[in-house]
Design a protein around this motif. Structure first.
Motif, PDB file in Angstrom:
ATOM      1  N   VAL A  79       0.831  -1.209   0.000  1.00  0.00           N
ATOM      2  CA  VAL A  79       0.000   0.000   0.000  1.00  0.00           C
ATOM      3  C   VAL A  79       0.862   1.254   0.000  1.00  0.00           C
ATOM      4  O   VAL A  79       0.593   2.223  -0.725  1.00  0.00           O
ATOM      5  CB  VAL A  79      -0.955  -0.003   1.213  1.00  0.00           C
ATOM      6  CG1 VAL A  79      -1.618   1.368   1.380  1.00  0.00           C
ATOM      7  CG2 VAL A  79      -2.023  -1.066   1.032  1.00  0.00           C
ATOM      8  N   ASP A  80       1.926   1.261   0.798  1.00  0.00           N
ATOM      9  CA  ASP A  80       2.829   2.421   0.831  1.00  0.00           C
ATOM     10  C   ASP A  80       3.432   2.679  -0.548  1.00  0.00           C
ATOM     11  O   ASP A  80       3.536   3.835  -0.986  1.00  0.00           O
ATOM     12  CB  ASP A  80       3.948   2.194   1.850  1.00  0.00           C
ATOM     13  CG  ASP A  80       3.447   2.276   3.283  1.00  0.00           C
ATOM     14  OD1 ASP A  80       2.361   2.844   3.494  1.00  0.00           O
ATOM     15  OD2 ASP A  80       4.148   1.758   4.182  1.00  0.00           O
ATOM     16  N   THR A  81       3.829   1.604  -1.232  1.00  0.00           N
ATOM     17  CA  THR A  81       4.422   1.749  -2.562  1.00  0.00           C
ATOM     18  C   THR A  81       3.415   2.303  -3.551  1.00  0.00           C
ATOM     19  O   THR A  81       3.731   3.187  -4.361  1.00  0.00           O
ATOM     20  CB  THR A  81       4.954   0.389  -3.059  1.00  0.00           C
ATOM     21  OG1 THR A  81       5.913  -0.107  -2.129  1.00  0.00           O
ATOM     22  CG2 THR A  81       5.610   0.533  -4.429  1.00  0.00           C
ATOM     23  N   MET A  82       2.172   1.803  -3.489  1.00  0.00           N
ATOM     24  CA  MET A  82       1.137   2.291  -4.400  1.00  0.00           C
ATOM     25  C   MET A  82       0.816   3.764  -4.144  1.00  0.00           C
ATOM     26  O   MET A  82       0.570   4.532  -5.074  1.00  0.00           O
ATOM     27  CB  MET A  82      -0.132   1.444  -4.258  1.00  0.00           C
ATOM     28  CG  MET A  82       0.013  -0.007  -4.683  1.00  0.00           C
ATOM     29  SD  MET A  82       0.656  -0.193  -6.374  1.00  0.00           S
ATOM     30  CE  MET A  82      -0.696   0.488  -7.325  1.00  0.00           C
ATOM     31  N   ARG A  83       0.849   4.168  -2.891  1.00  0.00           N
ATOM     32  CA  ARG A  83       0.612   5.585  -2.569  1.00  0.00           C
ATOM     33  C   ARG A  83       1.705   6.465  -3.146  1.00  0.00           C
ATOM     34  O   ARG A  83       1.455   7.566  -3.642  1.00  0.00           O
ATOM     35  CB  ARG A  83       0.534   5.760  -1.057  1.00  0.00           C
ATOM     36  CG  ARG A  83      -0.764   5.231  -0.437  1.00  0.00           C
ATOM     37  CD  ARG A  83      -0.691   5.240   1.077  1.00  0.00           C
ATOM     38  NE  ARG A  83      -1.947   4.791   1.684  1.00  0.00           N
ATOM     39  CZ  ARG A  83      -2.087   4.501   2.969  1.00  0.00           C
ATOM     40  NH1 ARG A  83      -1.036   4.600   3.795  1.00  0.00           N
ATOM     41  NH2 ARG A  83      -3.251   4.103   3.443  1.00  0.00           N
ATOM     42  N   GLN A  84       2.946   5.976  -3.079  1.00  0.00           N
ATOM     43  CA  GLN A  84       4.064   6.733  -3.651  1.00  0.00           C
ATOM     44  C   GLN A  84       3.928   6.824  -5.169  1.00  0.00           C
ATOM     45  O   GLN A  84       4.206   7.870  -5.765  1.00  0.00           O
ATOM     46  CB  GLN A  84       5.397   6.070  -3.281  1.00  0.00           C
ATOM     47  CG  GLN A  84       5.711   6.061  -1.795  1.00  0.00           C
ATOM     48  CD  GLN A  84       5.921   7.450  -1.232  1.00  0.00           C
ATOM     49  OE1 GLN A  84       6.460   8.320  -1.897  1.00  0.00           O
ATOM     50  NE2 GLN A  84       5.480   7.673  -0.010  1.00  0.00           N
ATOM     51  N   LEU A  85       3.506   5.728  -5.789  1.00  0.00           N
ATOM     52  CA  LEU A  85       3.326   5.736  -7.243  1.00  0.00           C
ATOM     53  C   LEU A  85       2.278   6.755  -7.659  1.00  0.00           C
ATOM     54  O   LEU A  85       2.427   7.434  -8.679  1.00  0.00           O
ATOM     55  CB  LEU A  85       2.931   4.340  -7.737  1.00  0.00           C
ATOM     56  CG  LEU A  85       4.044   3.302  -7.829  1.00  0.00           C
ATOM     57  CD1 LEU A  85       3.466   1.938  -8.192  1.00  0.00           C
ATOM     58  CD2 LEU A  85       5.084   3.711  -8.870  1.00  0.00           C
ATOM     59  N   ALA A  93      -7.217   2.904  -5.354  1.00  0.00           N
ATOM     60  CA  ALA A  93      -7.960   3.218  -4.130  1.00  0.00           C
ATOM     61  C   ALA A  93      -8.758   2.004  -3.659  1.00  0.00           C
ATOM     62  O   ALA A  93      -8.893   1.768  -2.451  1.00  0.00           O
ATOM     63  CB  ALA A  93      -8.893   4.395  -4.383  1.00  0.00           C
ATOM     64  N   ARG A  94      -9.285   1.215  -4.594  1.00  0.00           N
ATOM     65  CA  ARG A  94     -10.043   0.017  -4.233  1.00  0.00           C
ATOM     66  C   ARG A  94      -9.132  -1.009  -3.554  1.00  0.00           C
ATOM     67  O   ARG A  94      -9.495  -1.603  -2.537  1.00  0.00           O
ATOM     68  CB  ARG A  94     -10.689  -0.582  -5.488  1.00  0.00           C
ATOM     69  CG  ARG A  94     -11.680  -1.709  -5.199  1.00  0.00           C
ATOM     70  CD  ARG A  94     -12.347  -2.151  -6.491  1.00  0.00           C
ATOM     71  NE  ARG A  94     -11.428  -2.937  -7.299  1.00  0.00           N
ATOM     72  CZ  ARG A  94     -11.365  -4.269  -7.277  1.00  0.00           C
ATOM     73  NH1 ARG A  94     -12.158  -4.953  -6.479  1.00  0.00           N
ATOM     74  NH2 ARG A  94     -10.512  -4.911  -8.050  1.00  0.00           N
ATOM     75  N   LEU A  95      -7.936  -1.214  -4.131  1.00  0.00           N
ATOM     76  CA  LEU A  95      -6.985  -2.146  -3.520  1.00  0.00           C
ATOM     77  C   LEU A  95      -6.554  -1.664  -2.139  1.00  0.00           C
ATOM     78  O   LEU A  95      -6.416  -2.453  -1.201  1.00  0.00           O
ATOM     79  CB  LEU A  95      -5.762  -2.306  -4.429  1.00  0.00           C
ATOM     80  CG  LEU A  95      -6.000  -2.924  -5.807  1.00  0.00           C
ATOM     81  CD1 LEU A  95      -4.710  -2.934  -6.612  1.00  0.00           C
ATOM     82  CD2 LEU A  95      -6.551  -4.334  -5.683  1.00  0.00           C
ATOM     83  N   GLU A  96      -6.370  -0.360  -2.027  1.00  0.00           N
ATOM     84  CA  GLU A  96      -5.982   0.207  -0.737  1.00  0.00           C
ATOM     85  C   GLU A  96      -7.073  -0.012   0.306  1.00  0.00           C
ATOM     86  O   GLU A  96      -6.791  -0.341   1.468  1.00  0.00           O
ATOM     87  CB  GLU A  96      -5.705   1.706  -0.903  1.00  0.00           C
ATOM     88  CG  GLU A  96      -5.197   2.385   0.352  1.00  0.00           C
ATOM     89  CD  GLU A  96      -4.898   3.853   0.128  1.00  0.00           C
ATOM     90  OE1 GLU A  96      -4.895   4.604   1.117  1.00  0.00           O
ATOM     91  OE2 GLU A  96      -4.679   4.238  -1.040  1.00  0.00           O
ATOM     92  N   ALA A  97      -8.341   0.137  -0.107  1.00  0.00           N
ATOM     93  CA  ALA A  97      -9.459  -0.072   0.815  1.00  0.00           C
ATOM     94  C   ALA A  97      -9.500  -1.518   1.306  1.00  0.00           C
ATOM     95  O   ALA A  97      -9.779  -1.777   2.482  1.00  0.00           O
ATOM     96  CB  ALA A  97     -10.769   0.290   0.119  1.00  0.00           C
ATOM     97  N   ILE A  98      -9.220  -2.465   0.408  1.00  0.00           N
ATOM     98  CA  ILE A  98      -9.212  -3.878   0.799  1.00  0.00           C
ATOM     99  C   ILE A  98      -8.140  -4.129   1.852  1.00  0.00           C
ATOM    100  O   ILE A  98      -8.391  -4.762   2.886  1.00  0.00           O
ATOM    101  CB  ILE A  98      -8.981  -4.774  -0.436  1.00  0.00           C
ATOM    102  CG1 ILE A  98     -10.165  -4.674  -1.402  1.00  0.00           C
ATOM    103  CG2 ILE A  98      -8.783  -6.228  -0.013  1.00  0.00           C
ATOM    104  CD1 ILE A  98      -9.953  -5.416  -2.712  1.00  0.00           C
ATOM    105  N   VAL A  99      -6.934  -3.617   1.588  1.00  0.00           N
ATOM    106  CA  VAL A  99      -5.818  -3.859   2.509  1.00  0.00           C
ATOM    107  C   VAL A  99      -6.076  -3.198   3.857  1.00  0.00           C
ATOM    108  O   VAL A  99      -5.832  -3.792   4.920  1.00  0.00           O
ATOM    109  CB  VAL A  99      -4.492  -3.357   1.900  1.00  0.00           C
ATOM    110  CG1 VAL A  99      -3.356  -3.493   2.907  1.00  0.00           C
ATOM    111  CG2 VAL A  99      -4.169  -4.128   0.630  1.00  0.00           C
TER     112      VAL A  99
END
Length: 501
Positions: free
Chosen positions: A331-337, A368-374
């Motif tokens: 999740v941290d990596t996706m937020r940075q991306l 955002a959907r993947l982040e919500a799942i995690v």
């Protein structure tokens, strides 16, 4: 913006690459297709003729005839000539020896002039400068208020005077000197179309502030009309450069390829999105590379280095290669991306991607959907996703508003990725140990020959199996030791995983 043109160029070059030797007829056919592709992209006719003529002159000469790979040589020629058409070199901003450096912005209404003024202020601030914004657009309602809002967002003060735009611009120079501001950016008024009143006002402002740079802001979505606007303004103001906005749009891109050759002024900056940081110097060579489907590695690296903390990135990469990568790290990596800009733009910068991969529509909302799942998982579940059973999956799905199958798919893909990255890291570690043993063995052998500790032939002090580490940029531990075959196996595993899905 250049997706259609890129696809056409790739098709042309793919057909050329299948020919061992290029005849003049082959080159003529390729040039005919290039001409059609450029015209369909709304490139100015005179620019198309000039570009085609230059390519043909070089492509049918000794430069290609003697090349080991003629098709690649033609690609190189087209790349160089496209770069020349786009301006050749990136503009270099020089600052006045006696501050402030004055920049005047001109353009029609709706071109994104005021927003670009705010973005330019943010860019100058990133260069270590102290800019001052000047609201000299007193024609459009709330234009100064918009500029003040932008100034607050980038942390730059705004000066204006409601009485007269020329007086406001002139007073702003004194204000900058008194407050220690070394760059003044003047936002002038625009019109729906070019008229004498507009030109007279910007001429008076230009005479009052004697700008070091006069930039014309044009909307890249307007195609050839943008070139016509640039010609008209250049006749009256003697422009120093053009700022193209909305380069992230779905227009055909003819303005970008035409403005330099038609107007004779370079594209100085480009806006690639609505956000204030989606704005930078225009690099002709990088844009030409992207048009030809070769990606834009330098811009991608710059964005990554601006976004990711070096130590944090290396620590995450190490955990990934050791098999300790968690869903929190993911999740941290996706937020940075996401901070690097729209994912669709990032994909376009990656070299070597097939057309099918670039054409896939990437919705940033999916992240955002993947982040919500995690984030609907417990800390333990994010660290050990193998614990997630049917009841946990149902709870996570309810908390994130998705189907349980979506949770299952994410966990499955993450577990497969982590497993493969662990194998990837293990392979690199084994390779490093193997190379170290070889070096130690060779070193001991040389010592037995009279104490020689360097390979025969002299000069080399770094063993062939290692590479000097770069002093800058992000590094992935052990990746420079992975063999080509292991990289191929990694790609095959990824493909297999996608097929299983």
């Amino acid at each position: 913006m250049f997706q259609s043109l890129t696809n056409k160029f790739e098709g042309i070059f793919e057909r050329l690459s299948k020919k061992g030797v290029l005849s003049e007829a082959d080159v003529d056919e390729a040039l005919r297709e290039i001409r059609i592709a450029l015209l369909e992209a709304d490139v100015n006719l005179s620019v198309v003729k000039s570009l085609r003529s230059r390519i043909k002159e070089r492509a049918v000469g000794e430069e290609v005839h003697k090349a080991l790979n003629p098709a690649q040589q033609v690609v190189k020629i087209v790349n160089e000539e496209l770069t020349a058409s786009l301006g050749g070199e990136t503009i270099s901003i020089k600052y006045a020896s006696k501050p402030p450096t004055v920049v005047m912005m001109a353009g029609l209404q709706g071109s994104g002039k005021t927003t670009s003024t705010g973005k330019l202020a943010k860019w100058f601030k990133a260069q270590g400068r102290n800019p001052l914004l000047v609201g000299a657009d007193l024609q459009r309602p709330a234009a100064v208020d918009q500029l003040r809002t932008l100034g607050e967002q980038v942390g730059v003060p705004v000066f204006s005077d409601p009485s007269n735009p020329v007086q406001a611009a002139s007073m702003a120079i004194d204000e900058a000197r008194n407050t220690g501001r070394d760059v003044v950016i003047v936002d002038t008024a625009g019109r729906l179309a070019i008229d004498e009143v507009l030109m007279e006002e910007v001429r008076q402002i230009s005479d009052a502030v004697t700008p070091d740079y006069t930039f014309l802001v044009v909307d890249a979505m307007t195609g050839q009309d943008a070139v016509n606007v640039a010609e008209a303004f250049n006749d009256k103001l003697s422009l120093d450069g053009v700022i193209l906005t909305k380069l992230d749009g779905d227009a055909r891109g003819g303005a970008a390829l035409s403005v330099k050759e038609v107007v004779g002024k370079p594209i100085a900056f480009a806006g690639t999105g609505e956000k204030l940081d989606e704005f930078d110097l225009f690099h002709p060579d990088r844009m030409a590379s992207r048009i030809l489907g070769m990606g834009d590695v330098l811009t991608l690296i710059e964005k990554a280095e601006d976004t990711f903390e070096k130590e944090q990135a290396e620590e995450t990469a190490a955990r990934m290669l050791e098999g300790q990568f968690t869903l929190d790290d993911f999740v941290d990596t996706m937020r940075q991306l996401k901070k690097m800009g729209p994912l669709q733009n990032l994909v376009g910068m990656m070299p070597g991607l097939p057309k099918e991969a670039r054409d896939v529509e990437i919705d940033d909302r999916e992240v955002a959907r993947l982040e919500a799942i995690v984030m609907s998982m417990t800390p333990t579940e994010r660290t050990q996703p193998e614990l997630i059973d049917a009841s946990r999956r149902a709870r996570i799905a309810q908390g994130s508003g998705v189907n349980p199958s979506a949770v299952s798919d994410l966990v499955k893909q993450f577990m497969q990725m982590r497993k493969m990255m662990k194998r990837f890291g293990d392979a690199g570690t084994k390779k490093i140990k193997k190379n170290r043993k070889k070096r130690d063995k060779k070193k001991n052998k040389n010592k037995g020959r009279g104490g020689r500790t360097t390979p025969r032939g002299g000069g080399r002090v770094t063993p062939k199996a290692t590479k000097l580490k770069s002093k800058k940029g992000l590094t992935l531990p052990g990746l420079d030791q992975i063999s080509d075959r292991q990289l191929e196996e990694f790609g095959e595993n990824l493909e297999s995983m996608n097929n299983d899905q």
